[in-house]
Every structure is written in structure tokens, then in C-alpha cells.
Design an enzyme around this catalytic site. Structure first.
Site, PDB file in Angstrom:
ATOM      1  N   ASP A 185       0.856  -1.192   0.000  1.00 47.96           N
ATOM      2  CA  ASP A 185       0.000   0.000   0.000  1.00 47.96           C
ATOM      3  C   ASP A 185       0.888   1.236   0.000  1.00 47.96           C
ATOM      4  OD1 ASP A 185      -2.932  -0.864   0.527  1.00 47.96           O
ATOM      5  OD2 ASP A 185      -1.826  -1.990   2.033  1.00 47.96           O
ATOM      6  N   ARG A 225       3.809   2.389   3.078  1.00 45.37           N
ATOM      7  CA  ARG A 225       4.466   1.265   3.759  1.00 45.37           C
ATOM      8  C   ARG A 225       5.987   1.327   3.665  1.00 45.37           C
ATOM      9  NH1 ARG A 225      -0.101   0.570   6.414  1.00 45.37           N
ATOM     10  NH2 ARG A 225      -1.757  -0.388   5.182  1.00 45.37           N
ATOM     11  N   ARG A 245      -7.268  10.311   2.158  1.00 44.75           N
ATOM     12  CA  ARG A 245      -6.782   9.315   1.197  1.00 44.75           C
ATOM     13  C   ARG A 245      -7.500   9.445  -0.142  1.00 44.75           C
ATOM     14  NH1 ARG A 245      -7.796   3.848   4.184  1.00 44.75           N
ATOM     15  NH2 ARG A 245      -6.750   2.999   2.325  1.00 44.75           N
ATOM     16  N   LYS A 250      -9.388   1.614  -5.741  1.00 38.85           N
ATOM     17  CA  LYS A 250     -10.096   1.086  -4.576  1.00 38.85           C
ATOM     18  C   LYS A 250     -10.969   2.185  -3.962  1.00 38.85           C
ATOM     19  CE  LYS A 250      -6.190   1.873  -1.400  1.00 38.85           C
ATOM     20  NZ  LYS A 250      -5.111   1.220  -0.651  1.00 38.85           N
ATOM     21  N   HIS A 251     -12.055   1.835  -3.234  1.00 37.33           N
ATOM     22  CA  HIS A 251     -12.540   0.534  -2.803  1.00 37.33           C
ATOM     23  C   HIS A 251     -13.927   0.361  -3.417  1.00 37.33           C
ATOM     24  CE1 HIS A 251      -9.830   2.159   0.322  1.00 37.33           C
ATOM     25  NE2 HIS A 251      -9.440   0.907   0.519  1.00 37.33           N
ATOM     26  N   HIS A 299     -12.375  -1.419   8.954  1.00 39.76           N
ATOM     27  CA  HIS A 299     -11.448  -2.251   9.705  1.00 39.76           C
ATOM     28  C   HIS A 299     -12.107  -2.784  10.978  1.00 39.76           C
ATOM     29  CE1 HIS A 299      -8.562   0.023   7.228  1.00 39.76           C
ATOM     30  NE2 HIS A 299      -7.754  -1.000   7.399  1.00 39.76           N
ATOM     31  N   ASP A 319     -10.217  -6.250  -0.388  1.00 35.17           N
ATOM     32  CA  ASP A 319      -9.496  -5.587   0.684  1.00 35.17           C
ATOM     33  C   ASP A 319      -9.129  -6.677   1.692  1.00 35.17           C
ATOM     34  OD1 ASP A 319      -8.350  -3.613   2.255  1.00 35.17           O
ATOM     35  OD2 ASP A 319     -10.120  -2.335   2.256  1.00 35.17           O
TER      36      ASP A 319
END
Length: 616
Positions: free
Chosen positions: A151, A159, A220, A250-251, A263, A336
Site C-alpha cells: 500500500d 508502507r 486518502r 479502490k474501494h 477495519h 481488501d
């Protein structure tokens, strides 16, 4: 443009640092010409490429086919010799010691890198890990290259950190409104990832963020205007894939209007089908037109698209009926993370991967238990719930992606190019230039800004210091103070946090007595936040005060007395340094709001509309 080629492979077992690589000619002879065939703009060329890929699939065992569908985490900086703590975690969560053992046991088609999994220490280590993973896979009977992903959105989600180039995040790019900058971001990010052996990036975010309370998307997203988001999504896809890395929109079908983080919960999107067409679908259509290699699903319930109550990740009406059939998308569909609560609420971890495949998914990302998920898919084929032909459809799409991005022909990292590609002066300078075009001046009453070191020599920087995004220096107050000092000010930093106590506020006010001007970094200010008290008390000192909203631009709605306010859309170093240059008048603010800021006392009314932005 940086050199993004991956070098040549003689097919005779090239070496790096004395470690032999398996011969591509010996291991992948059946794929010879596949990449060329798939890029030939004729039906005959594509058919020829597919025939060769189908030949690879025909030689796979059922267990190998199941493995190709999974993309999983694995802990450690090395494929064969991770630290003992990472071996212990791998044994606990995956039942293996190393990435090499993981590949031998499950024959996974993909591995995802995370900083928290200790995969991303530095570029050369990442390249070594990538090549170790490829050697482990190609050493297996009928072994295929692994699709390595991460990501690397930039901004709040990244990351791989310094010394790799860290660019402004999506909403900052939205404020800059430049398709060229979005394309450059994708190209630079893709080139650096490819040099480190990463082939698939889970970016860009194609969600249209229309909910200021969105806890998981927010900055984001490129913004709230679907057409503007669509243009920037398409540009970033183009840039990333031009560098040899698969982009991911995404998403799907759109996560921009939720107040629940998938999440930890199960969001419900209440848009009508007509609103979805006008809003959420627009960037995904643009990504598909741009040839995006993969689309990631959202763990969201969207009743207007599927009334079953299933998350979109498990919805055949959404993924096959809309994405495949209506939008005409035949690329790779990836879930995801299957460890997120949004997809686990209704079904057990053994049912989720099977239902996702039945819905139309190709890649199954990061299940909480790989063993449970892998065996569930295997069992579903053996008992007839899934057919082997259905698996073959997904594997063919995955292999097409690997061929199209050169992974089948040359999966290796390019360590000899890391110094000429990753974190170069040219890339870092480009990141700074882009950031300067994104900083947004929302308020500037009475010409409070810019500050002048001859007049406001001593600057106090106070405020929130949220945990720094991966790989950046941080904390924000320290980065701002250091940048202002480099620009000729005598700046000092005092961290007051996101919820300053009365004593902390008193300390900041006392420190302001020795300053000529104050900069306050705010972070997600709410009606009851003590950050408001901090700002009001500092304003009462009579010192010039400039607020820098380091995440959401909505903070200004809670700070009506503020006379100067900038929005940076993230608290990474590159955005904070750009803000410092704007504060100092070295560059003029050029960003414009990509989302509306609504009044705190009347959310139905706009305080500042999309497109608002002042300059000097």
C-alpha cells in the site's frame, strides 16, 4: 524520466551478490513470448498469449491453483533468515518459519509488504527480500514468480518510507488539481517500487469523499468532486503502470460516504443507484478506461446495489453484475484485507474466501488465517461448491497481469538501479514542487501571512503531534520548526498533543510570551476538542497566530476566530516543509479546496466551497 527498466536475463542463471537465480529459461519456458503476445494489439496476439498462460495453468495441481489466488503477509526482513521474533510470529499466525517455507507450503501467488511486518527496513533490504521470495517460488516444481504488493498510497498511508521518495497524499494532489502531478506521482512511486521488486501497488484511492466524518478514507481520497477525482485517478494509474507496476483502484463500489471504519465495523452506504452512478462510479469508470490492472473491493454494504445485506466483497450482483458485466471490467479483482471486521461480520473466516470467489473476486488478500482460508477454498472445489474452471478464470487474469507487467519474464528487483532510482535528488525535488502546488490558504485576515523573519524572528510552533506516517521524520511540530529555522526564523517546537490539558495550554501560552509569532498544528479538531481552547488562548495573547491543519481541512470550521489558516492534508515531511515555505512567503499558496468545508453550527451550509483558496 528515471530508468525503470528491469535489465536483461540471459536465461542461464544470472547472479547477484554471489547468489544464483533459477534460470528463467528453464523454469518459465512455457511463457516464452507471453508478454509480447499480450501487448500485441490484435485478437490473435492476445489469444496466443492466453494459450501459453493456459498451458501453465493446465500443469498446476489443484493445491497450486488454490495458492495462486492468495496474497498474504509474512513477517521478516529476509525470505530465509528473519529475526527470531519474526520467526515466532510467523509460526503463531501462519504455521511456518519464513517466507520461503510459506511459499513451499501454500504456493501463494502474492505477498504483501508492511512496515509493521518488518518487511521494509531500507531499499536494498527490500530488494533482497523480494529476490529471496522469487528464488523460493521458482525453486518449487512448476514454480511461478510471486506478485509482490504493498500500500504505497503516499500521504497518510505509505508502507515504504525514507529514503524512498514520499509524495503528497491524494487529497493534497486534489488541492493541486494537476493531472500532470498525479501522473508524476504514479511514475515516481512505480519506478521506485519496481526497483525494489514490488510489482503491484494498492493505489490510487478512487473513493469520492463526501462525508467529512469518514474515519477511514478522508484525505486518502482526491476529493468530493467525482469528475476531478476521476481525472486524477486515471492520471495516477497511467503514471504507475508506465513504470511497470500494476495500479489498483479502490474501494469498489465506493467507500467515500461512511462514518464507520470497515477495519472495525460494517459500513452501510445509503446512496441510491442513481446517485451511485453520478458520484461513486465515475472514478472507477475512469480507472477502467485508463486500463487499470486491478480493482480492490470495499467491505461495505450497499443496499441500492445489492439488497442481500452482504458486503460488496462477497456480492455477486456488485462484482460480477456491475463491475464485470455493466462496467466491462475484465482485469484482476482483489479483496481488501480479509482480516477486516467489515467482511467478517456476517460469515466465518472459512466461508468468506469461498463466497468472495463465487462473487467474482480473483485475489484473496491477507486472510486472518491463511490455513483456514486456503483449506476452505480447496474443500469447496473438492465438494463441488466451486469448480476448478472457476479457479482457472481467476488464475488466468492474475497471470495476464503478471505477464503484462513483465513479472513472468523478469520478476527480480534491480539493486544496481536503486541508487539511481529510489529517493534520488530529482524525485525528492519533484515531491517538493508538487507539495508547493497543494498547500491551501483558507484564511488570511489583515495580511497575517506571510511571516517575515525580520519582523517575526522568534516563532513558537505548538500543537498536535500525531504518530508520523511510515518512514517520515516527524513529529509535525518539530518538522515545521526545523523548516522555519532553515528559512531564517528562530523557531522552537512545543508539542501540545491532540488533547492538550489545561496545564499544557498554560505552558504554551507562557511560551508564546517570548515569541513574535505562533504556528499551531491542528489535527481533526472537534466541537469539544481542547485544541480549540489552545488556539483561543494563544489568540488572546495578541501574537500573530497561524493555524496549520495537518490532516483534515475541516478544522477551520471549529476555529472561527482564527485570522490565518493553512491546510496541508497530511503531516508528512514533504507537505509540512511546503507549508513552512508558504508561511515564510518563499512560495505563494496555490492549492484550492478539493472538498467543501461546512459550517460547524449549520452543516447544511458551506463555509468554504470546493475550489476556495487564497494566495499572496
Amino acid at each position: 524520466m528515471p530508468d525503470t527498466s528491469t535489465g536483461s536475463d540471459t536465461g542461464t542463471g544470472s547472479t547477484r551478490r554471489g547468489t544464483a537465480r533459477p534460470s528463467r529459461r528453464a523454469v518459465l519456458a512455457a511463457t516464452a513470448g507471453v508478454t509480447a503476445a499480450l501487448t500485441v494489439p490484435t485478437a490473435a496476439g492476445a489469444a496466443d498469449g492466453d494459450r501459453r498462460l493456459r498451458a501453465l495453468i493446465s500443469r498446476m495441481t489443484l493445491e497450486e491453483k488454490v495458492g495462486q489466488l492468495f496474497v498474504t503477509r509474512v513477517y521478516g526482513h529476509s525470505a530465509t533468515a528473519p529475526d527470531q521474533a519474526d520467526i515466532d510470529t510467523n509460526l503463531k499466525e501462519l504455521g511456518v518459519r519464513t517466507a520461503a517455507e510459506l511459499i513451499a507450503k501454500y504456493r501463494v501467488g502474492g505477498i504483501i509488504y508492511f512496515a509493521w511486518a518488518h518487511n521494509t527496513r531500507d531499499p536494498r533490504q527490500i530488494a533482497d527480500l523480494s529476490d529471496g521470495i522469487q528464488r523460493a517460488s521458482l525453486d518449487q516444481p512448476r514454480g511461478l514468480p510471486v506478485l509482490i504488493s504493498t500500500d504505497q498510497e503516499h500521504g497518510a498511508v505509505c508502507r515504504i518510507g525514507r529514503p524512498a521518495t514520499l509524495l503528497p497524499g491524494a487529497m493534497a494532489i486534489g488541492a493541486g488539481r494537476s493531472r500532470s502531478d498525479a501522473r508524476t506521482l504514479g511514475r515516481i512511486s512505480g519506478a521506485e517500487l519496481r526497483a525494489m521488486g514490488v510489482h503491484q501497488d494498492y493505489a490510487p484511492d478512487a473513493d469520492v469523499n463526501v462525508n467529512p466524518a469518514n474515519p477511514v478514507i478522508g484525505v486518502r481520497s482526491f476529493g468530493a468532486d467525482p469528475d476531478a477525482v476521476a481525472a486524477l485517478v486515471a492520471a495516477e494509474v497511467s503514471g504507475c503502470q508506465s513504470a511497470g507496476v500494476a495500479a489498483t483502484a479502490k474501494h469498489f463500489p465506493g467507500h467515500g460516504d461512511t462514518s464507520v471504519d470497515s477495519h472495525y465495523g460494517f459500513p452501510v452506504i445509503t446512496h441510491s443507484r442513481e446517485l451511485w452512478e453520478r458520484l461513486d462510479a465515475v472514478p472507477f469508470r475512469a480507472a477502467i478506461r485508463a486500463g487499470v490492472d486491478s480493482v480492490m473491493t470495499g467491505h461495505i454494504q450497499f443496499p441500492a446495489l445489492d439488497g442481500s445485506g452482504d458486503p460488496a466483497t462477497l456480492s455477486r450482483p456488485v462484482l460480477t453484475g456491475i463491475l464485470r458485466e455493466e462496467l466491462g471490467y475484465d482485469g484482476v479483482v482483489i479483496t481488501d484485507s480479509l482480516g477486516m471486521q467489515g467482511v467478517r461480520t456476517k460469515y466465518g473466516d472459512d466461508r468468506v474466501p469461498v463466497l468472495a470467489l463465487k462473487a467474482g473476486v480473483d485475489q484473496l488478500l491477507n486472510p486472518p488465517s491463511l490455513d483456514v482460508a486456503w483449506n476452505a477454498v480447496l474443500t469447496a472445489v473438492r465438494n463441488g461448491e466451486l469448480t476448478e474452471e472457476r479457479l482457472d478464470e481467476s488464475i488466468l487474469r492474475i497471470l495476464r497481469l503478471k505477464a503484462r507487467r513483465g513479472v513472468l519474464d523478469h520478476p527480480w528487483a534491480s539493486p544496481d538501479r536503486i541508487g539511481r532510482t529510489v529517493g534520488t535528488k530529482a524525485h525528492l525535488a519533484a515531491a517538493d514542487r508538487i507539495a508547493e502546488r497543494t498547500t491551501t490558504l483558507l484564511v488570511n485576515e489583515g495580511g497575517t501571512l506571510p511571516f517575515d523573519p525580520r519582523r517575526e524572528q522568534r516563532v513558537l510552533v505548538v500543537g498536535a503531534d500525531p504518530a508520523s506516517p511510515s518512514g517520515t521524520t516527524g513529529p509535525p511540530t518539530g518538522v515545521l520548526a526545523a523548516a522555519l529555522t532553515e528559512l531564517g526564523f528562530a523557531a522552537t517546537a512545543l508539542s501540545t498533543g491532540t488533547a492538550p490539558s489545561a496545564a499544557t495550554v498554560d505552558k504554551a501560552v507562557a511560551a508564546a510570551g517570548n515569541a513574535d509569532a505562533v504556528v499551531v498544528a491542528t489535527y481533526n479538531v472537534t466541537a469539544g476538542s481542547s485544541q480549540r481552547t489552545l488556539v483561543d488562548r494563544l489568540l488572546a495573547t495578541g501574537r500573530p497566530v497561524a493555524v496549520v491543519a495537518v490532516r483534515n481541512p475541516y478544522d477551520i470550521a471549529q476555529l472561527p476566530a482564527v485570522r490565518a489558516c493553512l491546510a496541508t492534508y497530511c503531516w508528512t515531511d514533504v507537505e509540512l516543509r511546503a507549508a513552512a515555505r508558504v508561511l515564510a512567503g518563499r512560495v505563494a499558496p496555490r492549492g484550492r479546496l478539493p472538498v467543501p468545508v461546512r459550517r460547524a453550527d449549520d452543516p447544511a451550509r458551506e463555509l468554504y466551497p470546493i475550489g476556495h483558496g487564497l494566495t499572496y
